[in-house]
Scaffold this motif. Structure first.
Motif, PDB file in Angstrom:
ATOM      1  N   TYR A  66       0.834  -1.198   0.000  1.00 24.27           N
ATOM      2  CA  TYR A  66       0.000   0.000   0.000  1.00 24.27           C
ATOM      3  C   TYR A  66       0.872   1.254   0.000  1.00 24.27           C
ATOM      4  N   GLY A  67       0.357   2.334  -0.542  1.00 22.53           N
ATOM      5  CA  GLY A  67       1.010   3.633  -0.397  1.00 22.53           C
ATOM      6  C   GLY A  67       2.064   3.945  -1.434  1.00 22.53           C
ATOM      7  N   LEU A  68       1.965   3.337  -2.626  1.00 24.74           N
ATOM      8  CA  LEU A  68       2.972   3.572  -3.650  1.00 24.74           C
ATOM      9  C   LEU A  68       2.478   4.502  -4.755  1.00 24.74           C
ATOM     10  N   SER A  69       1.447   5.310  -4.464  1.00 25.72           N
ATOM     11  CA  SER A  69       0.937   6.221  -5.490  1.00 25.72           C
ATOM     12  C   SER A  69       2.008   7.226  -5.906  1.00 25.72           C
ATOM     13  N   TRP A  70       2.883   7.615  -4.968  1.00 23.50           N
ATOM     14  CA  TRP A  70       3.964   8.550  -5.291  1.00 23.50           C
ATOM     15  C   TRP A  70       4.904   7.948  -6.337  1.00 23.50           C
ATOM     16  N   LEU A  71       5.145   6.626  -6.230  1.00 23.23           N
ATOM     17  CA  LEU A  71       6.025   5.953  -7.184  1.00 23.23           C
ATOM     18  C   LEU A  71       5.333   5.791  -8.530  1.00 23.23           C
ATOM     19  N   GLY A 122      -0.646  -1.288   4.739  1.00 27.24           N
ATOM     20  CA  GLY A 122      -1.937  -0.820   4.263  1.00 27.24           C
ATOM     21  C   GLY A 122      -3.016  -0.995   5.310  1.00 27.24           C
ATOM     22  N   MET A 123      -2.974  -2.095   6.058  1.00 23.82           N
ATOM     23  CA  MET A 123      -3.956  -2.330   7.118  1.00 23.82           C
ATOM     24  C   MET A 123      -3.776  -1.337   8.262  1.00 23.82           C
TER      25      MET A 123
END
Length: 295
Positions: free
Chosen positions: A106-111, A225-226
């Motif tokens: 989770y949390g790889l939108s920046w990449l 992500g959780m």
């Protein structure tokens, strides 16, 4: 007014992004002394202080933040212009193919944002992106380059710090209201601290904040992500990075009750073999990912 040497701006951008002279020296393939001298020359030429020591890290002053923003943008613009020129004259037989492995977390939108920008401006490189659950399971027979989350890999691989993470508490806006609202560090005693490790990261933050240590008996989530989903749902307070959680912070699903941030125990790295790094297309992608400012 004459400009300081242009190379000193590149050195400054590297130190500003990495927060460490030694890390910048490794990235630029020069000595730490050379980096320090370039910074001194730049600051003397401009007549302002750009970086100050904070613990083991170098942090930007207000003047430094202004300069870093413009320098990083200029470096990206120059890189983009070079890529456009190359792409305009590319021939079919000159197209290079790269396979990039990224963590399936989770949390790889920046990449993802950086990768799409890279593909838009580098038409001579065809990129295939695959996901692996961890560095130890990457199939290097089909992978040219990997983005890895954790600690620097053991010997046998070349690596470069991609995103130096600094963590700060994040939570649902609802935790800022009511009798147990988060207003001071001591108020954390009334809330569950969410974590993905054995509590070391929270202990580090609490020590820096002057807060009280506590037992970590709550469930720990292996999947980050959780952790963030639980924080968004109001079940506790998590530690996250402004870049990783940028979208949730912008949309108001998460808020930052305190401003203090501390270096993370784990970071993102670009990893490949020494022989692969010598390929121009691999080097281009590494430079893009490491140098492109966060969206």
């Amino acid at each position: 007014m004459s400009l300081p040497p242009l190379h000193s701006f590149k050195v400054f951008e590297s130190v500003a992004r990495l927060g460490n002279i030694s890390a910048a020296a490794d990235e630029l393939h020069v000595t730490a002394g050379a980096v320090s001298q370039q910074l001194k020359t730049l600051q003397a030429s401009l007549g302002v202080e750009l970086l100050v020591k904070q613990g083991r890290q170098l942090v930007l002053t207000d003047s430094g933040r202004i300069l870093q923003k413009h320098v990083a943008s200029a470096i990206r613009e120059i890189g983009g212009a070079v890529s456009v020129l190359r792409s305009a004259n590319i021939k079919p037989d000159e197209v290079k193919h790269l396979t990039l492995s990224i963590p399936g977390s989770y949390g790889l939108s920046w990449l993802t944002t950086r990768l799409f920008r890279f593909m838009d401006e580098n038409r001579h490189i065809k990129l295939k992106v695959i996901t692996e659950s961890g560095f130890g399971v990457i199939d290097w027979r089909r992978t040219d380059l990997a983005v890895s989350y954790g600690t620097p890999p053991e010997s046998g691989y070349w690596w470069r710090l991609l995103h130096g993470i600094r963590l700060t508490p994040v939570c649902s806006p609802q935790l800022l209201r009511g009798d147990r609202a988060l207003r001071h560090v001591r108020d954390l005693a009334h809330h569950r601290l969410l974590h993905e490790d054995d509590g070391r990261q929270w202990r580090r933050w609490l020590t820096e904040a002057g807060g009280q240590d506590r037992e970590y008996t709550d469930v720990h989530f292996e999947d980050f992500g959780m952790v963030l989903e639980a924080a968004k749902d109001g079940f506790g307070v998590a530690l996250s990075d402004e870049v990783v959680s940028a979208r949730d912070l912008d949309d108001g699903r998460l808020v930052q009750p305190f401003t203090l941030s501390v270096p993370a125990l784990h970071n993102y790295y670009c990893v490949c073999s020494e022989s692969t790094r010598s390929r121009p297309e691999v080097l281009e992608l590494i430079e893009w990912l490491a140098g492109s400012p966060a969206p």
